[in-house]
Design an enzyme around this catalytic site. Structure first.
Site, mmCIF file in Angstrom:
data_model
loop_
_atom_site.group_PDB
_atom_site.id
_atom_site.type_symbol
_atom_site.label_atom_id
_atom_site.label_comp_id
_atom_site.label_asym_id
_atom_site.label_seq_id
_atom_site.Cartn_x
_atom_site.Cartn_y
_atom_site.Cartn_z
ATOM 1 N N SER A 1 0.809 -1.225 0.000
ATOM 2 C CA SER A 1 0.000 0.000 0.000
ATOM 3 C C SER A 1 0.842 1.274 0.000
ATOM 4 C CB SER A 1 -0.956 0.000 1.202
ATOM 5 O OG SER A 1 -0.245 -0.183 2.402
ATOM 6 N N HIS B 1 1.582 5.065 4.222
ATOM 7 C CA HIS B 1 0.790 5.612 3.122
ATOM 8 C C HIS B 1 1.215 7.048 2.807
ATOM 9 C CE1 HIS B 1 -2.710 2.650 4.177
ATOM 10 N NE2 HIS B 1 -1.634 2.048 3.719
#
Length: 382
Positions: free
Chosen positions: A285, A336
């Site tokens: 991610s 992220h």
């Protein structure tokens, strides 16, 4: 000798359009509901908008309405290009001598009646070369041929870059990364007897701040952790996101830049994770957010064409996923954010063909280096 006689307004319009399009990289834009006006756009220019108006303005009321119209068009362009501010050079070719041109916010109005006027009033910090680059040696048919030839050559060159960027290409790297992640998942599943606990993930290369700080071969965890996943749902969610986003980014920027951005985003995300977390971290991610950062940079530079996509899809997707990350437990939102920043700066460093100049690339490389060095300093020397 030319057999075509052009009026002075048509001649100065052609000379100005030639200069702004071929020398200053402005692009004509279509504005509905206007007549005898030319609107040019360059989001990286000294003026984002250049407007050339050949209509006769005979009184103060008409001039005020003209300013109102410019502001209205500017609002439309700002919405389309996701711009917060916009300055316009308003070139007026036919104005009653009794009208006093007033200073307007974000609008610089200039009355130009001939080539001499243009060179005198436009030369300065914004267009220092206009006295050298503005055509004035030809007229009539010669002027038409020269302007048409130069603009066609520039348009053809830009069309080749645009076509090369957006034409569908064979997607290879994204599919290889997905295949590696799936393969590593099954290796981990078999090797750990179906367990995806912290110890099992650490055995196969998960990111973990205390191990990263120990240095040596553990540094590789900054990359290997991006190919590990903590379960089938985690894998499927990330692989779907990678397929959707990675396919677009790879198609737009090419395979070499894609690999560079993916690796830099992975390292950037994992470094940020080490700064803010001591938990075991795995997953693609961070790299996926890096691809979103690259797409954000790319979309911004093609915002005249992708403005609605940037505003309605890319930015909301980034914001939604970041908010979701803060709301859910077990999500490494630091990775992220780190990946997003790394991907954006990496895309700036690698550049976009036909859009990013050498100065922007150099600045991107400097900022990216400082950013990664700072994260490394905080982890290893704080």
């Amino acid at each position: 000798m030319s057999t075509i006689v052009m009026n002075k307004k048509d001649e100065i319009i052609m000379r100005l359009v030639h200069y702004f399009v071929t020398e200053k990289n402005y692009t004509p834009i279509v504005v509905n509901g206007v007549k005898d006006e030319i609107w040019l756009e360059n989001q990286d220019g000294p003026y984002k908008i250049v407007r050339i108006n050949a209509n006769y303005i005979h009184n103060e009321e008409q001039y005020k309405f003209d300013v109102f119209k410019i502001n209205n068009v500017m609002r439309q362009i700002k919405r389309k290009t996701v711009s917060f501010s916009m300055n316009t050079l308003n070139i007026l070719l036919d104005v009653n001598d009794n009208i006093q041109i007033k200073e307007e916010k974000h609008i610089n109005s200039v009355i130009i009646k001939n080539v001499k006027d243009a060179k005198k009033k436009l030369k300065g910090e914004s267009f220092p070369d206009i006295d050298l680059k503005l055509l004035d040696e030809s007229s009539g048919m010669d002027l038409i041929l020269n302007v048409t030839k130069d603009i066609n050559e520039k348009t053809e060159k830009e069309n080749k870059v645009y076509e090369s960027t957006f034409k569908p290409k064979k997607i290879i790297i994204t599919n290889i990364i997905i295949a590696i992640c799936i393969t590593v998942f099954f290796i981990t599943f078999i090797g750990s007897n179906g367990k995806f606990d912290a110890l099992s993930l650490l055995k196969y290369g998960a990111n973990y701040a205390p191990l990263i700080k120990s240095g040596g071969i553990n540094i590789l965890r900054l990359v290997t952790s991006a190919f590990l996943h903590g379960g089938i749902v985690h894998l499927l969610f990330n692989m779907y996101a990678l397929f959707v986003i990675g396919t677009q980014v790879e198609n737009y920027i090419g395979k070499g830049k894609f690999i560079g951005i993916y690796i830099i985003s992975t390292i950037s995300g994992n470094l940020m994770s080490c700064v803010f977390s001591t938990n075991v971290s795995v997953g693609a991610s961070g790299a996926i957010f890096g691809l979103l950062g690259a797409l954000l940079y790319f979309g911004y530079h093609y915002r005249l064409y992708l403005g609605s996509v940037l505003k309605n899809q890319i930015i909301p997707l980034i914001i939604f996923n970041l908010i979701l990350g803060f709301m859910m437990t077990g999500v490494d939102n630091a990775a992220h954010i780190g990946g997003l920043i790394g991907g954006y700066l990496a895309m700036m460093t690698f550049g976009i063909n036909g859009k990013t100049n050498k100065t922007d690339r150099l600045n991107g490389g400097i900022v990216l280096s400082i950013y990664l060095l700072f994260l490394s300093y905080v982890i290893f020397f704080r």
